[in-house]
Every structure is written in C-alpha cells, then in structure tokens.
Write an enzyme that holds these catalytic residues in place. Structure first.
Site, PDB file in Angstrom:
ATOM      1  N   ASP A 122       0.804  -1.120   0.138  1.00 59.14           N
ATOM      2  CA  ASP A 122       0.112  -0.025   0.084  1.00 59.14           C
ATOM      3  C   ASP A 122       0.823   1.194   0.011  1.00 59.14           C
ATOM      4  OD1 ASP A 122      -1.749   2.104   0.541  1.00 59.14           O
ATOM      5  OD2 ASP A 122      -3.062   0.808   1.849  1.00 59.14           O
ATOM      6  N   GLU A 200       1.979  -8.076 -10.056  1.00 58.11           N
ATOM      7  CA  GLU A 200       2.707  -7.758 -10.966  1.00 58.11           C
ATOM      8  C   GLU A 200       2.535  -8.219 -12.538  1.00 58.11           C
ATOM      9  OE1 GLU A 200       7.504  -8.988 -11.545  1.00 58.11           O
ATOM     10  OE2 GLU A 200       6.586  -9.525  -9.771  1.00 58.11           O
TER      11      GLU A 200
END
Length: 217
Positions: A122, A200
């Site tokens: 985050d 990713e």
C-alpha cells in the site's frame, strides 16, 4: 479501497491448519512449526498468497511465513491452499499469520528471519501517513530487529513515487542499497529467478514498469 467483509472469514481463519493462531508464542522457535529446520523467509502483506505458494513450491529448502492483516484477503489464501492440497500439492514449508506488521519484533526473535519480501505494498500516498509505508524508516527499524546478520529485504512496486521515497529512506535508516532497477522486466540480471505476483502480472501487462530494490543493513 474498502475491503468487503466476508461472513465466516474469522471462523475459517481460526479453524485453519495453515494459520498460526498465537504467533507471539512462536518467537525464537519458528523452526518447530515446520517439518524441517530451514532458513525462514517472510512476506509482509502477502495478499492472496500466490507469490509465496509459488516460492514454497520452487524452494522446498526454505520455510515461508505469509503475513496478512485483512481477514477477507487471508481467507482467499487459505482457500487456495485447500485447493492445492486437494489436488495433492501440500506445501508443508508455508504457513500464514493474521497480524499487523508493526508487531513483527514481538513475533520473531533477533536473527530469526533470513529474508523479507515486500510486494506491491500500500503506497499510503498522503505525507502524514508516510510512517505507515512498509519501506519507511520506522518499518526498516522493525526489520532490523528480526533479520539475521546478512539478511535482506526485497521490495517490488509499480508505484514510482513510493519507490523513490523508499530509495531515500534506505540511507536515512542506515541501510545499504544492494541493487535496484526502475524496470525489472527489462533488467536481465535482476530478472533471474523472478517470481511474479498477481499484481505484477496485471500491472506489467498494462505496460507499467516494475521497480525493484534489494537492501541490507
């Protein structure tokens, strides 16, 4: 983003054999939680756990602990582990914990962890929340309390601002930058052995460069 509360998640976590229920009691003796005493790697903020499941499968010589603080997210990881075991793929070198990462020094002893993974954490974009970022000097001080002498932290993100902040924090916290890249998937050396997370795959497919750094004290 508000996480949806899933009814029954807390009970499922309490009943799961994959979750360490009282992690503070394991401090200093984590080797006893696995069939073999091996180097211990942890992921802070593991999300749904796919990265660690892949790592545990690829590296049976390492023990892994996934840390997640949100019930609904941890539940998804538990369900994935159940599906794997039902398919005959039991990962005995991987366990989970539900806890706040600020409590890491209460759960792991000095030198008990060989490597820490931080994947797409985050960003906490507001300046007043900087100390909540998992690569802040406050968190680096916590990692310092649990890593072995030559232990490292590996951090990946697609957030350029968070990555630049992290690069600045490293020397300020008294750590050393071992290597880094602003475009992991085009860095042949740092891509060796890379295991992608769900984020990713998502972000790189959108054309977002992935940044990565490896640091040690």
């Amino acid at each position: 983003m508000r996480l949806r509360n899933i009814p029954g998640a807390k009970d499922a976590i309490i009943e799961s054999p994959y979750v360490i229920q009282e992690p503070e009691s394991e401090k200093g003796c984590w080797g006893a939680d696995f069939p073999r005493k091996q180097p211990l790697h942890i992921e802070v903020g593991m999300g749904k756990g796919r990265f660690l499941m892949d790592m545990a499968r690829l590296h049976p010589e390492i023990n892994y602990v996934g840390i997640e603080m949100y019930d609904s997210v941890l539940l998804r990881a538990i369900q994935k582990m159940e599906e794997l075991e039902a398919a005959g793929q039991k990962l005995s070198n991987l366990v989970f914990m539900r806890m706040d990462a600020r409590l890491l020094p209460e759960v792991f002893d000095k030198g008990e962890v060989a490597k820490i993974y931080l994947n797409f954490s985050d960003p906490w974009p507001k300046a007043r929340h900087a100390k909540r970022r998992l690569t802040s000097r406050e968190f680096l001080a916590r990692y310092d309390q649990i890593l072995e002498k030559d232990g490292v932290v590996e951090f990946k993100t697609d957030n350029r601002e968070l990555f630049e902040f992290s690069l600045e924090e490293v020397p300020e916290a008294g750590w050393t930058l071992v290597e880094h890249t602003f475009d992991l998937h085009h860095d042949e050396k740092m891509m060796q052995g890379n295991v992608m997370t769900e984020y990713e795959e998502k972000f790189s497919s959108m054309g977002n460069p992935i940044c990565k750094m490896v640091i040690r004290r």
